[in-house]
Design a protein around this motif. Sequence first.
Motif, PDB file in Angstrom:
ATOM      1  N   ALA A 100       0.332  -7.831 -13.112  1.00  0.00           N
ATOM      2  CA  ALA A 100       0.006  -8.967 -13.971  1.00  0.00           C
ATOM      3  C   ALA A 100      -1.352  -8.786 -14.663  1.00  0.00           C
ATOM      4  O   ALA A 100      -1.699  -9.567 -15.551  1.00  0.00           O
ATOM      5  CB  ALA A 100      -0.010 -10.238 -13.134  1.00  0.00           C
ATOM      6  N   ASP A 101      -2.107  -7.777 -14.281  1.00  0.00           N
ATOM      7  CA  ASP A 101      -3.448  -7.534 -14.843  1.00  0.00           C
ATOM      8  C   ASP A 101      -3.450  -7.677 -16.374  1.00  0.00           C
ATOM      9  O   ASP A 101      -2.645  -7.045 -17.064  1.00  0.00           O
ATOM     10  CB  ASP A 101      -3.901  -6.122 -14.439  1.00  0.00           C
ATOM     11  N   SER A 102      -4.377  -8.490 -16.861  1.00  0.00           N
ATOM     12  CA  SER A 102      -4.421  -8.816 -18.298  1.00  0.00           C
ATOM     13  C   SER A 102      -4.798  -7.618 -19.168  1.00  0.00           C
ATOM     14  O   SER A 102      -4.673  -7.662 -20.382  1.00  0.00           O
ATOM     15  CB  SER A 102      -5.423  -9.947 -18.532  1.00  0.00           C
ATOM     16  N   ALA A 105       1.099  -9.467  -9.518  1.00  0.00           N
ATOM     17  CA  ALA A 105      -0.075  -8.735  -9.045  1.00  0.00           C
ATOM     18  C   ALA A 105       0.367  -7.577  -8.150  1.00  0.00           C
ATOM     19  O   ALA A 105       1.186  -7.766  -7.244  1.00  0.00           O
ATOM     20  CB  ALA A 105      -1.000  -9.679  -8.288  1.00  0.00           C
ATOM     21  N   GLY A 106      -0.150  -6.393  -8.445  1.00  0.00           N
ATOM     22  CA  GLY A 106       0.202  -5.204  -7.664  1.00  0.00           C
ATOM     23  C   GLY A 106       1.671  -4.842  -7.804  1.00  0.00           C
ATOM     24  O   GLY A 106       2.205  -4.104  -6.997  1.00  0.00           O
ATOM     25  N   GLN A 107       2.318  -5.388  -8.870  1.00  0.00           N
ATOM     26  CA  GLN A 107       3.767  -5.270  -9.109  1.00  0.00           C
ATOM     27  C   GLN A 107       4.584  -5.390  -7.808  1.00  0.00           C
ATOM     28  O   GLN A 107       5.576  -4.704  -7.585  1.00  0.00           O
ATOM     29  CB  GLN A 107       4.152  -4.038  -9.953  1.00  0.00           C
ATOM     30  N   GLY A 156       2.054   1.201 -11.957  1.00  0.00           N
ATOM     31  CA  GLY A 156       0.808   0.772 -11.326  1.00  0.00           C
ATOM     32  C   GLY A 156      -0.339   1.065 -12.274  1.00  0.00           C
ATOM     33  O   GLY A 156      -0.139   1.617 -13.347  1.00  0.00           O
ATOM     34  N   HIS A 157      -1.534   0.678 -11.895  1.00  0.00           N
ATOM     35  CA  HIS A 157      -2.673   1.027 -12.752  1.00  0.00           C
ATOM     36  C   HIS A 157      -3.925   1.230 -11.931  1.00  0.00           C
ATOM     37  O   HIS A 157      -4.077   0.664 -10.844  1.00  0.00           O
ATOM     38  CB  HIS A 157      -2.895  -0.043 -13.827  1.00  0.00           C
ATOM     39  N   GLN A 158      -4.801   2.029 -12.520  1.00  0.00           N
ATOM     40  CA  GLN A 158      -6.095   2.350 -11.926  1.00  0.00           C
ATOM     41  C   GLN A 158      -6.888   1.049 -11.723  1.00  0.00           C
ATOM     42  O   GLN A 158      -6.727   0.106 -12.502  1.00  0.00           O
ATOM     43  CB  GLN A 158      -6.769   3.255 -12.962  1.00  0.00           C
ATOM     44  N   SER A 159      -7.721   1.026 -10.711  1.00  0.00           N
ATOM     45  CA  SER A 159      -8.577  -0.135 -10.401  1.00  0.00           C
ATOM     46  C   SER A 159      -7.791  -1.436 -10.254  1.00  0.00           C
ATOM     47  O   SER A 159      -8.217  -2.489 -10.721  1.00  0.00           O
ATOM     48  CB  SER A 159      -9.633  -0.363 -11.490  1.00  0.00           C
ATOM     49  N   CYS A 160      -6.638  -1.354  -9.630  1.00  0.00           N
ATOM     50  CA  CYS A 160      -5.813  -2.569  -9.465  1.00  0.00           C
ATOM     51  C   CYS A 160      -6.467  -3.503  -8.442  1.00  0.00           C
ATOM     52  O   CYS A 160      -6.712  -3.121  -7.295  1.00  0.00           O
ATOM     53  CB  CYS A 160      -4.401  -2.198  -9.014  1.00  0.00           C
ATOM     54  N   GLY A 161      -6.748  -4.740  -8.863  1.00  0.00           N
ATOM     55  CA  GLY A 161      -7.413  -5.711  -7.995  1.00  0.00           C
ATOM     56  C   GLY A 161      -6.586  -6.072  -6.778  1.00  0.00           C
ATOM     57  O   GLY A 161      -7.121  -6.274  -5.687  1.00  0.00           O
ATOM     58  N   ALA A 162      -5.261  -6.129  -6.945  1.00  0.00           N
ATOM     59  CA  ALA A 162      -4.387  -6.497  -5.836  1.00  0.00           C
ATOM     60  C   ALA A 162      -4.388  -5.399  -4.769  1.00  0.00           C
ATOM     61  O   ALA A 162      -4.448  -5.678  -3.570  1.00  0.00           O
ATOM     62  CB  ALA A 162      -2.966  -6.734  -6.343  1.00  0.00           C
TER      63      ALA A 162
HETATM   64 ZN   LIG Z   1      -3.277  -4.671 -10.873  1.00  0.00          ZN
END
Ligand SMILES: [Zn+2]
Length: 218
Positions: A59-61, A82-84, A110-116
């Motif tokens: 969900a990261d913007s 979040a975190g798919q 996924g993505h780098q620096s994922c907060g989840a």
């Molecule tokens: Zn994320």
Amino acid sequence: MYFADRDTAYADPYYGLKKLIYGNKRFSENKSINPRQTEQDLKNAELGQKPFAVIIGCADSRVPNEIIFDQGVGDLFITRTAGQVMAEASFGTIEYAAAALNTKLIVVLGHQSCGAVDAAMKLPENPPGHIVTLINAIKPASLKAKQSTNSDETKLELAVRENVLVQVEMLRNLEPLLSRKFDSGELLIVGAVYNMQSGKVEFIEETITSLPKFRNSN
Ligand SMILES: [Zn+2]
């Protein structure tokens, strides 16, 4: 660098995969062509939908799927949490795309620096509200990453990747619909990680090389 038109990409998931790879290449090299994004495209009720890929993303913007893959309206069928992290409703959504819309390509992104994922790495004792669901789902990947390196930065990167691998495996084995379509080679399910600094999406090699030979039914 356009490569495959949407009908070809929709009919054959290997072309779909290439279409995403080339679209992201255009984006990361600042050569986006913004296909099918005119007012006419967006307000066209006649368009119908034949999305050539399902994206299961975070969900990261900062990870806008159509923009980073340089695709337009009607191209991508997207679920984002979040975190798919996936649950029953996500599975139903993905199955709907595979069964009713006949989409043949699924990408877990996924993505780098994922907060989840970062939150799951910290293993908080009592995460508030429903956030615990996210933490628990990502925990196995974060524990595995923690065991494999001492560097905090590498740990997060490994956990992001591991989380995608776990999710790809989960979908490939998801009864009754996806597992059957995957085993017969009708459906590709692959994993990828987006790097926000470079704009590049790296498709995880092992999820591509482990694909069954696609049997073209046309
Ligand atoms: Zn994320």
